[in-house]
Motif scaffolding. Structure first.
Motif, short mmCIF file in Angstrom:
data_model
loop_
_atom_site.label_atom_id
_atom_site.label_comp_id
_atom_site.label_asym_id
_atom_site.label_seq_id
_atom_site.Cartn_x
_atom_site.Cartn_y
_atom_site.Cartn_z
N CYS A 13 72.12 6.14 69.31
CA CYS A 13 73.03 4.99 69.32
C CYS A 13 73.20 4.53 70.77
N THR A 14 74.31 3.90 71.08
CA THR A 14 74.49 3.35 72.43
C THR A 14 75.06 4.40 73.39
N GLY A 15 76.32 4.81 73.14
CA GLY A 15 76.98 5.73 74.07
C GLY A 15 76.75 7.20 73.80
N ASN A 16 76.22 7.53 72.60
CA ASN A 16 75.98 8.91 72.18
C ASN A 16 77.28 9.71 72.10
N CYS A 18 79.79 8.43 69.41
CA CYS A 18 80.44 8.06 68.15
C CYS A 18 79.52 8.22 66.94
N ARG A 19 78.46 7.41 66.89
CA ARG A 19 77.63 7.36 65.70
C ARG A 19 76.53 8.42 65.67
N SER A 20 75.68 8.44 66.69
CA SER A 20 74.54 9.37 66.65
C SER A 20 74.95 10.84 66.64
N PRO A 21 76.08 11.23 67.26
CA PRO A 21 76.48 12.64 67.13
C PRO A 21 76.88 13.01 65.70
N VAL A 22 77.49 12.06 64.97
CA VAL A 22 77.82 12.33 63.57
C VAL A 22 76.54 12.57 62.78
N ALA A 23 75.56 11.69 62.98
CA ALA A 23 74.28 11.86 62.29
C ALA A 23 73.61 13.17 62.70
N GLU A 24 73.61 13.47 63.99
CA GLU A 24 72.99 14.71 64.47
C GLU A 24 73.59 15.94 63.82
N ARG A 25 74.91 16.07 63.93
CA ARG A 25 75.56 17.30 63.50
C ARG A 25 75.53 17.46 61.97
N LEU A 26 75.66 16.36 61.22
CA LEU A 26 75.66 16.47 59.76
C LEU A 26 74.25 16.66 59.21
N LEU A 27 73.26 16.02 59.81
CA LEU A 27 71.88 16.29 59.41
C LEU A 27 71.51 17.73 59.71
N GLN A 28 71.88 18.23 60.89
CA GLN A 28 71.54 19.61 61.23
C GLN A 28 72.19 20.58 60.27
N ALA A 29 73.48 20.37 59.97
CA ALA A 29 74.18 21.28 59.07
C ALA A 29 73.55 21.28 57.68
N GLY A 30 73.22 20.09 57.19
CA GLY A 30 72.64 19.99 55.85
C GLY A 30 71.22 20.52 55.78
N LEU A 31 70.42 20.24 56.79
CA LEU A 31 69.03 20.71 56.80
C LEU A 31 68.95 22.22 57.00
N ASP A 32 69.93 22.78 57.72
CA ASP A 32 69.98 24.24 57.85
C ASP A 32 70.19 24.91 56.50
N PRO A 36 66.78 27.13 57.00
CA PRO A 36 67.22 27.43 58.37
C PRO A 36 66.05 27.55 59.33
N GLY A 37 66.18 26.88 60.46
CA GLY A 37 65.16 26.97 61.51
C GLY A 37 64.02 25.99 61.38
N ALA A 38 63.96 25.26 60.26
CA ALA A 38 62.83 24.34 60.06
C ALA A 38 63.04 23.00 60.74
N PHE A 39 64.28 22.69 61.08
CA PHE A 39 64.60 21.39 61.69
C PHE A 39 65.45 21.59 62.93
N VAL A 40 65.18 20.76 63.93
CA VAL A 40 66.05 20.67 65.10
C VAL A 40 66.46 19.20 65.23
N VAL A 41 67.75 18.94 65.11
CA VAL A 41 68.26 17.58 65.19
C VAL A 41 69.06 17.43 66.48
N ARG A 42 68.72 16.43 67.26
CA ARG A 42 69.44 16.14 68.49
C ARG A 42 69.73 14.64 68.56
N SER A 43 70.49 14.23 69.55
CA SER A 43 70.82 12.81 69.67
C SER A 43 70.81 12.39 71.13
N ALA A 44 70.81 11.08 71.34
CA ALA A 44 70.85 10.51 72.70
C ALA A 44 71.34 9.08 72.60
N GLY A 45 71.71 8.51 73.74
CA GLY A 45 72.21 7.14 73.77
C GLY A 45 71.41 6.25 74.68
N THR A 46 71.27 5.00 74.30
CA THR A 46 70.53 4.06 75.13
C THR A 46 71.30 3.69 76.41
#
Length: 202
Positions: A13-16, A18-32, A36-46
């Motif tokens: 997202c933009t500031g990293n 608000c939005r992209s951290p929500v997507a990062e943490r919830l995708l990671q929790a669900g994919l785990d 477990p261990g098959a996915f690494v989800v991270r985020s960044a801001g433009t």
């Protein structure tokens, strides 16, 4: 699958904060929970608020859905981060454009998250077997090929309105806008997790 390196997903997202951290943490929790261990989800801001924690209303959303907002620090999107990513999910169309300005080779691996969710729904229909399992689509290698397969059904998953691809930016806005962000983002995250559960080998 233990011999494979994990699938690396980047949310942007933009500031990293608000939005992209929500997507990062919830995708990671669900994919785990899927594998477990098959996915690494991270985020960044433009235009990241580098080093800042997740904004409190976004942290509340993460905790509501069973993720953890702790230990987070915003970071700036770079070409190096992009090169390390198998799949890039942006929060708005403008972020997709900014990703491609940094690295045009990511064209077929970068989608807005809401667009990607619609594509996965189309893939379910295309790839499903009679018993509702999904053929040749699971595991780490299946996920590495997923962006290409998703792009093949893009024409079947077009937004009714251009804005339907975007997640609203709630930064420095009221709780009602954070609620709107949640309403737009949560179904897309759940669609990705549903696809993972359907396609991961038993």
């Amino acid at each position: 699958m233990e011999t494979h390196s994990p699938v690396r997903i980047l949310t942007v997202c933009t500031g990293n904060i608000c939005r992209s951290p929500v997507a990062e943490r919830l995708l990671q929790a669900g994919l785990d929970q899927v594998h477990p261990g098959a996915f690494v989800v991270r985020s960044a801001g433009t235009r990241a608020m580098v080093g800042d924690p997740i904004q409190p209303p976004s942290a509340d959303i993460i905790e509501t859905y069973g993720g953890t907002p702790h230990g987070f620090a915003a970071r700036q999107l770079t070409s190096k981060i992009l090169r390390e990513s198998d799949l890039v999910l942006t929060m708005a169309s403008k972020h997709r454009g900014e990703v491609l300005q940094l690295d045009a080779s990511l064209l077929k691996r970068t989608f807005t998250i809401r667009e990607f969710a619609r594509m996965l729904s189309q893939l379910e229909l295309r790839e499903s077997l009679p018993d509702n399992s999904v053929s040749s689509a699971g595991g780490v290698e299946g996920w590495r090929s997923l962006p290409t397969r998703a792009a093949s059904v893009r024409h079947l998953a077009l937004a009714a309105e251009p804005g339907d691809n975007d997640v609203v930016d709630p930064y420095r806005r009221g709780q009602d806008v954070y609620d709107q962000m949640e309403d737009q983002l949560a179904p897309a995250i759940l669609a990705v997790l549903r696809f993972a559960r359907l396609t991961w080998p038993a």
